[in-house]
Motif scaffolding. Structure first.
Motif, PDB file in Angstrom:
ATOM      1  N   ARG A   1     -15.398   6.022  46.461  1.00  0.00           N
ATOM      2  CA  ARG A   1     -15.430   4.905  45.518  1.00  0.00           C
ATOM      3  C   ARG A   1     -15.002   3.614  46.198  1.00  0.00           C
ATOM      4  O   ARG A   1     -15.516   2.536  45.911  1.00  0.00           O
ATOM      5  CB  ARG A   1     -14.492   5.190  44.348  1.00  0.00           C
ATOM      6  CG  ARG A   1     -14.954   6.294  43.417  1.00  0.00           C
ATOM      7  CD  ARG A   1     -13.967   6.392  42.266  1.00  0.00           C
ATOM      8  NE  ARG A   1     -14.441   7.294  41.227  1.00  0.00           N
ATOM      9  CZ  ARG A   1     -13.856   7.423  40.051  1.00  0.00           C
ATOM     10  NH1 ARG A   1     -12.791   6.698  39.755  1.00  0.00           N
ATOM     11  NH2 ARG A   1     -14.325   8.265  39.148  1.00  0.00           N
TER      12      ARG A   1
ATOM     13  N   LEU B   1     -19.020   8.842  53.662  1.00  0.00           N
ATOM     14  CA  LEU B   1     -19.933   7.742  53.347  1.00  0.00           C
ATOM     15  C   LEU B   1     -21.395   8.153  53.507  1.00  0.00           C
ATOM     16  O   LEU B   1     -22.280   7.615  52.841  1.00  0.00           O
ATOM     17  CB  LEU B   1     -19.637   6.535  54.246  1.00  0.00           C
ATOM     18  CG  LEU B   1     -18.367   5.735  53.888  1.00  0.00           C
ATOM     19  CD1 LEU B   1     -17.962   4.830  55.031  1.00  0.00           C
ATOM     20  CD2 LEU B   1     -18.593   4.917  52.624  1.00  0.00           C
ATOM     21  N   ARG B   2     -21.640   9.115  54.389  1.00  0.00           N
ATOM     22  CA  ARG B   2     -23.008   9.596  54.608  1.00  0.00           C
ATOM     23  C   ARG B   2     -23.400  10.704  53.642  1.00  0.00           C
ATOM     24  O   ARG B   2     -24.561  11.098  53.581  1.00  0.00           O
ATOM     25  CB  ARG B   2     -23.127  10.137  56.034  1.00  0.00           C
ATOM     26  CG  ARG B   2     -23.023   9.081  57.129  1.00  0.00           C
ATOM     27  CD  ARG B   2     -22.904   9.744  58.475  1.00  0.00           C
ATOM     28  NE  ARG B   2     -22.922   8.785  59.578  1.00  0.00           N
ATOM     29  CZ  ARG B   2     -22.466   9.046  60.799  1.00  0.00           C
ATOM     30  NH1 ARG B   2     -21.956  10.238  61.076  1.00  0.00           N
ATOM     31  NH2 ARG B   2     -22.528   8.132  61.733  1.00  0.00           N
TER      32      ARG B   2
ATOM     33  N   LEU C   1     -21.367   0.593  56.828  1.00  0.00           N
ATOM     34  CA  LEU C   1     -21.971   1.528  55.881  1.00  0.00           C
ATOM     35  C   LEU C   1     -21.440   1.299  54.473  1.00  0.00           C
ATOM     36  O   LEU C   1     -22.191   1.376  53.487  1.00  0.00           O
ATOM     37  CB  LEU C   1     -21.703   2.963  56.343  1.00  0.00           C
ATOM     38  CG  LEU C   1     -22.488   4.078  55.654  1.00  0.00           C
ATOM     39  CD1 LEU C   1     -23.983   3.781  55.636  1.00  0.00           C
ATOM     40  CD2 LEU C   1     -22.228   5.407  56.357  1.00  0.00           C
ATOM     41  N   ALA C   2     -20.137   0.993  54.357  1.00  0.00           N
ATOM     42  CA  ALA C   2     -19.562   0.705  53.041  1.00  0.00           C
ATOM     43  C   ALA C   2     -20.236  -0.523  52.430  1.00  0.00           C
ATOM     44  O   ALA C   2     -20.585  -0.535  51.235  1.00  0.00           O
ATOM     45  CB  ALA C   2     -18.057   0.488  53.160  1.00  0.00           C
TER      46      ALA C   2
ATOM     47  N   GLU D   1     -23.226  -1.641  53.115  1.00  0.00           N
ATOM     48  CA  GLU D   1     -24.608  -1.276  52.803  1.00  0.00           C
ATOM     49  C   GLU D   1     -24.703  -0.537  51.471  1.00  0.00           C
ATOM     50  O   GLU D   1     -25.665  -0.705  50.712  1.00  0.00           O
ATOM     51  CB  GLU D   1     -25.159  -0.412  53.939  1.00  0.00           C
ATOM     52  CG  GLU D   1     -26.603   0.003  53.792  1.00  0.00           C
ATOM     53  CD  GLU D   1     -27.048   0.880  54.945  1.00  0.00           C
ATOM     54  OE1 GLU D   1     -27.823   1.836  54.703  1.00  0.00           O
ATOM     55  OE2 GLU D   1     -26.619   0.632  56.093  1.00  0.00           O
ATOM     56  N   LEU D   2     -23.676   0.291  51.183  1.00  0.00           N
ATOM     57  CA  LEU D   2     -23.671   1.082  49.952  1.00  0.00           C
ATOM     58  C   LEU D   2     -23.061   0.335  48.767  1.00  0.00           C
ATOM     59  O   LEU D   2     -23.025   0.858  47.657  1.00  0.00           O
ATOM     60  CB  LEU D   2     -22.903   2.390  50.186  1.00  0.00           C
ATOM     61  CG  LEU D   2     -23.526   3.369  51.189  1.00  0.00           C
ATOM     62  CD1 LEU D   2     -22.550   4.507  51.502  1.00  0.00           C
ATOM     63  CD2 LEU D   2     -24.829   3.938  50.640  1.00  0.00           C
ATOM     64  N   GLY D   3     -22.536  -0.858  49.031  1.00  0.00           N
ATOM     65  CA  GLY D   3     -21.894  -1.611  47.958  1.00  0.00           C
ATOM     66  C   GLY D   3     -20.523  -1.074  47.593  1.00  0.00           C
ATOM     67  O   GLY D   3     -20.064  -1.243  46.450  1.00  0.00           O
ATOM     68  N   ILE D   4     -19.850  -0.431  48.535  1.00  0.00           N
ATOM     69  CA  ILE D   4     -18.521   0.144  48.297  1.00  0.00           C
ATOM     70  C   ILE D   4     -17.463  -0.824  48.811  1.00  0.00           C
ATOM     71  O   ILE D   4     -17.539  -1.297  49.958  1.00  0.00           O
ATOM     72  CB  ILE D   4     -18.390   1.507  49.009  1.00  0.00           C
ATOM     73  CG1 ILE D   4     -19.365   2.516  48.387  1.00  0.00           C
ATOM     74  CG2 ILE D   4     -16.960   2.028  48.949  1.00  0.00           C
ATOM     75  CD1 ILE D   4     -19.494   3.806  49.168  1.00  0.00           C
TER      76      ILE D   4
ATOM     77  N   PRO E   1     -20.469   9.729  48.061  1.00  0.00           N
ATOM     78  CA  PRO E   1     -19.692   8.767  48.865  1.00  0.00           C
ATOM     79  C   PRO E   1     -18.418   8.330  48.158  1.00  0.00           C
ATOM     80  O   PRO E   1     -18.290   8.459  46.936  1.00  0.00           O
ATOM     81  CB  PRO E   1     -20.659   7.589  49.033  1.00  0.00           C
ATOM     82  CG  PRO E   1     -21.601   7.695  47.889  1.00  0.00           C
ATOM     83  CD  PRO E   1     -21.747   9.160  47.607  1.00  0.00           C
TER      84      PRO E   1
END
Length: 254
Positions: free
Chosen positions: A27, A20-21, A46-47, A49-52, A25
């Motif tokens: 899917r 993720l970092r 974190l997912a 935050e990344l829109g995952i 990243p």
């Protein structure tokens, strides 16, 4: 919520978190219902935050996706591992250490060497297409996230790749029990170094070993006559990476 065709699944909290970092990243992520702890919270945060997408599913579903691997309650869908051209590793100017593996087929060993290489500041890994293992989910798990950042070149002919590296100013140093110099006495012959390691049993093939500018050995003081390749790599990398420029902010230290 199904796995996309043609992609790979990785598993384990540390690996998924590092993925993720990373610049590539996952899917999507699956987390077992009831899984908890700081690692899980950080993955979910974190997912988001990344829109995952992070799916909460049964533990049986996670076990099925991980194919009985040690998943720690989390798996993720990632793109297949992408190798880089050899020129991307050797064409960069300046001081650097690369690692090449010969006859290292065990993905656990490959992953462990990659982890050591990234930790000590090496710039990349070189593996032959036919005489070493490939980067699999098992290797990525053993690398604990290092393979999400460490570039890997997979070459058709390792001996020719070493010749090409020498043309770019690299000194080729092989670690072999028959080495004429003990590692503790060896000095890096230059600022650009390619360290070659072989399997614990068969070692480096003669045609590859003959390309080395220097062959070193690790002096054994105990009753056992050899080390696992990942342990040998850690010792040699600590020796030869000491003079590398500091990697910068975020790097580990003692």
């Amino acid at each position: 919520m199904e796995v996309t065709r043609g992609v790979e699944v990785i598993y384990g909290r540390r690996l998924v978190l590092e993925a993720l970092r990373s610049p590539r990243p996952p899917r999507q992520v699956w987390v077992a219902r009831g899984a908890s702890g700081p690692g899980i919270r950080e993955i979910l945060s974190l997912a988001a935050e990344l829109g995952i997408a992070a799916h909460q599913v049964s533990r049986a579903r996670v076990e099925s996706l991980a194919r009985d691997g040690v998943h720690q309650g989390v798996v993720a869908e990632v793109e297949p591992f992408s190798y880089v051209p050899l020129e991307q590793l050797i064409g960069v100017p300046g001081p650097r250490v690369l690692v090449a593996l010969d006859r290292v087929y065990d993905p656990q060993n490959l992953g462990a060497v990659a982890r050591n290489a990234e930790t000590f500041g090496a710039s990349g890994l070189v593996i032959p297409a036919r005489h070493a293992g490939s980067v699999t989910a098992v290797a990525r798990k053993a690398a604990a996230g290092a393979l999400e950042f460490l570039p890997v070149a997979r070459v058709t002919n390792l001996a020719r790749a070493l010749d090409r590296a020498r043309e770019e100013g690299f000194w080729v140093v092989a670690l072999d029990p028959g080495g004429e110099v003990e590692l503790s006495d060896a000095e890096a012959p230059g600022e650009r170094l390619l360290l070659v390691l072989g399997s614990e049993g068969k070692g480096i093939r003669p045609g590859v070993l003959s390309r080395a500018d220097l062959v070193v050995c690790i002096g054994m003081r105990g009753r056992l006559g050899s080390l696992n390749v990942a342990s040998a790599a850690a010792i040699a990398l600590y020796r030869f990476c000491r003079g590398l420029p500091h990697p910068g902010p975020g790097a580990g230290s003692c």
